[in-house]
Scaffold this motif. Structure first.
Motif, PDB file in Angstrom:
ATOM      1  N   LYS A 226     -32.044  -5.225 -23.289  1.00  0.00           N
ATOM      2  CA  LYS A 226     -30.777  -5.918 -23.504  1.00  0.00           C
ATOM      3  C   LYS A 226     -30.843  -7.322 -22.904  1.00  0.00           C
ATOM      4  O   LYS A 226     -31.271  -7.493 -21.752  1.00  0.00           O
ATOM      5  N   VAL A 227     -30.404  -8.296 -23.668  1.00  0.00           N
ATOM      6  CA  VAL A 227     -30.449  -9.709 -23.243  1.00  0.00           C
ATOM      7  C   VAL A 227     -29.062 -10.318 -23.454  1.00  0.00           C
ATOM      8  O   VAL A 227     -28.481 -10.191 -24.534  1.00  0.00           O
ATOM      9  N   GLY A 228     -28.542 -10.969 -22.431  1.00  0.00           N
ATOM     10  CA  GLY A 228     -27.248 -11.631 -22.553  1.00  0.00           C
ATOM     11  C   GLY A 228     -27.384 -13.046 -23.095  1.00  0.00           C
ATOM     12  O   GLY A 228     -28.425 -13.688 -22.951  1.00  0.00           O
ATOM     13  N   HIS A 229     -26.320 -13.537 -23.728  1.00  0.00           N
ATOM     14  CA  HIS A 229     -26.282 -14.899 -24.279  1.00  0.00           C
ATOM     15  C   HIS A 229     -25.124 -15.601 -23.578  1.00  0.00           C
ATOM     16  O   HIS A 229     -23.953 -15.340 -23.873  1.00  0.00           O
ATOM     17  N   TYR A 230     -25.449 -16.498 -22.659  1.00  0.00           N
ATOM     18  CA  TYR A 230     -24.480 -17.037 -21.699  1.00  0.00           C
ATOM     19  C   TYR A 230     -23.812 -18.305 -22.219  1.00  0.00           C
ATOM     20  O   TYR A 230     -24.481 -19.276 -22.566  1.00  0.00           O
ATOM     21  N   ASP A 231     -22.488 -18.275 -22.238  1.00  0.00           N
ATOM     22  CA  ASP A 231     -21.687 -19.441 -22.635  1.00  0.00           C
ATOM     23  C   ASP A 231     -21.040 -20.009 -21.374  1.00  0.00           C
ATOM     24  O   ASP A 231     -19.923 -19.645 -21.007  1.00  0.00           O
ATOM     25  N   HIS A 232     -21.740 -20.898 -20.717  1.00  0.00           N
ATOM     26  CA  HIS A 232     -21.293 -21.443 -19.437  1.00  0.00           C
ATOM     27  C   HIS A 232     -20.024 -22.279 -19.589  1.00  0.00           C
ATOM     28  O   HIS A 232     -19.072 -22.145 -18.816  1.00  0.00           O
ATOM     29  N   LEU A 233     -19.984 -23.127 -20.601  1.00  0.00           N
ATOM     30  CA  LEU A 233     -18.880 -24.071 -20.758  1.00  0.00           C
ATOM     31  C   LEU A 233     -17.705 -23.510 -21.548  1.00  0.00           C
ATOM     32  O   LEU A 233     -16.631 -24.114 -21.579  1.00  0.00           O
ATOM     33  N   GLY A 234     -17.886 -22.377 -22.205  1.00  0.00           N
ATOM     34  CA  GLY A 234     -16.809 -21.816 -22.989  1.00  0.00           C
ATOM     35  C   GLY A 234     -16.679 -22.443 -24.363  1.00  0.00           C
ATOM     36  O   GLY A 234     -15.569 -22.611 -24.877  1.00  0.00           O
ATOM     37  N   GLN A 235     -17.789 -22.752 -24.991  1.00  0.00           N
ATOM     38  CA  GLN A 235     -17.753 -23.356 -26.325  1.00  0.00           C
ATOM     39  C   GLN A 235     -17.411 -22.345 -27.413  1.00  0.00           C
ATOM     40  O   GLN A 235     -17.005 -22.725 -28.515  1.00  0.00           O
ATOM     41  N   PHE A 236     -17.576 -21.052 -27.125  1.00  0.00           N
ATOM     42  CA  PHE A 236     -17.333 -20.011 -28.126  1.00  0.00           C
ATOM     43  C   PHE A 236     -16.287 -18.997 -27.651  1.00  0.00           C
ATOM     44  O   PHE A 236     -16.124 -17.940 -28.271  1.00  0.00           O
ATOM     45  N   GLY A 237     -15.615 -19.294 -26.576  1.00  0.00           N
ATOM     46  CA  GLY A 237     -14.631 -18.402 -26.000  1.00  0.00           C
ATOM     47  C   GLY A 237     -14.343 -18.844 -24.569  1.00  0.00           C
ATOM     48  O   GLY A 237     -14.537 -20.011 -24.219  1.00  0.00           O
ATOM     49  N   PRO A 238     -13.906 -17.930 -23.706  1.00  0.00           N
ATOM     50  CA  PRO A 238     -13.642 -18.305 -22.323  1.00  0.00           C
ATOM     51  C   PRO A 238     -14.908 -18.801 -21.621  1.00  0.00           C
ATOM     52  O   PRO A 238     -15.998 -18.285 -21.888  1.00  0.00           O
ATOM     53  N   PRO A 239     -14.799 -19.785 -20.722  1.00  0.00           N
ATOM     54  CA  PRO A 239     -15.971 -20.215 -19.956  1.00  0.00           C
ATOM     55  C   PRO A 239     -16.563 -19.059 -19.148  1.00  0.00           C
ATOM     56  O   PRO A 239     -15.877 -18.084 -18.830  1.00  0.00           O
TER      57      PRO A 239
END
Length: 243
Positions: A226-239
């Protein structure tokens, strides 16, 4: 500890030596499993991603080399860095290339799990961990049904039991490649290229697979890794969201 009479104990693993030996042979750690880990990135990566990468376990007592490609477009970064690797007199002979990206979080044993799968499946040239595109309604990066005679990159469902799912293309966020495939002079160069123009639109990974499959290279996703895909800035949802 209660009092006891101590006799010779050959040890847990020696009690069933055939089973223990079979486990070692299956894992393949007795032979060379040298890994180059390659990450394309900007000047920095998020702390959570760094900690994830830092915890990654490599095969015991095997050579490992970690390198970054900084400040380039992702397709250019992968292609240029791999060209340097296969031009190096030592690294070009290594067994594996692990591609990992600046926004992917991996489990500590993810690499050794992928190596074990590669040992079991010599017919596959690439096996990746399971991660999803970012955002609500994201899809697994298991691109294409190889049973369809027409080349396609439709997203395929994962195996909920953690098995392998063969596909026509993969993302590159946590992929283990047999490095020797990049020494195949039949392959188009650059291997990876982001396309956005009159010729169409496409990501660098599937640009590569549109060529690799012509020469018999096959890939799969290991749904137990399992590998996570991290959205640090919240470009696709909450930061600070891991998709």
């Amino acid at each position: 500890m209660k009092p006891q009479l101590v006799g010779l104990d050959a040890g847990y693993h020696n009690r069933d030596l055939a089973k223990s030996t079979a486990r070692i042979i299956e894992g393949g750690s007795w032979k060379r499993q040298r890994v180059v880990m390659l990450i394309p990135a900007g000047q920095t990566i998020p702390t959570k991603v760094y900690l994830s990468h830092r915890s990654l376990v490599f095969p015991p007592n095997q050579s490992a080399h970690v390198m970054a490609a900084i400040g380039m477009e992702v397709g250019e970064a992968f292609s240029n860095a791999i060209a340097e690797i296969i031009a190096h007199p030592d690294l070009k002979e290594w067994e594996y290339l692990l591609t990992i990206e600046h926004d992917n979080l991996c489990q500590p044993d993810g690499l050794v799990r992928l190596i074990k799968r590669m040992e079991e499946r010599p017919d596959l040239s690439v096996i990746g961990g399971l991660y999803w595109t970012k955002g609500e309604g994201g899809c697994p990066q298991i691109w294409g049904d190889p049973k369809d005679p027409l080349v396609n990159f439709r997203p395929q469902p994962p195996d909920p039991n953690g098995g392998l799912v063969e596909c026509c293309g993969t993302g590159m966020g946590f992929n283990l490649w047999r490095l020797k495939m990049f020494r195949d002079e039949r392959l188009r160069r650059p291997w990876f290229k982001t396309v956005a123009g009159m010729d169409g639109i496409g990501t660098q990974d599937l640009y590569g697979w549109s060529d690799f499959r012509k020469f018999g290279y096959r890939c799969a996703i290991d749904c137990s890794v399992k590998v996570g895909h991290y959205d640090h800035l919240g470009q696709f949802g909450p930061p600070d969201t891991v998709w």
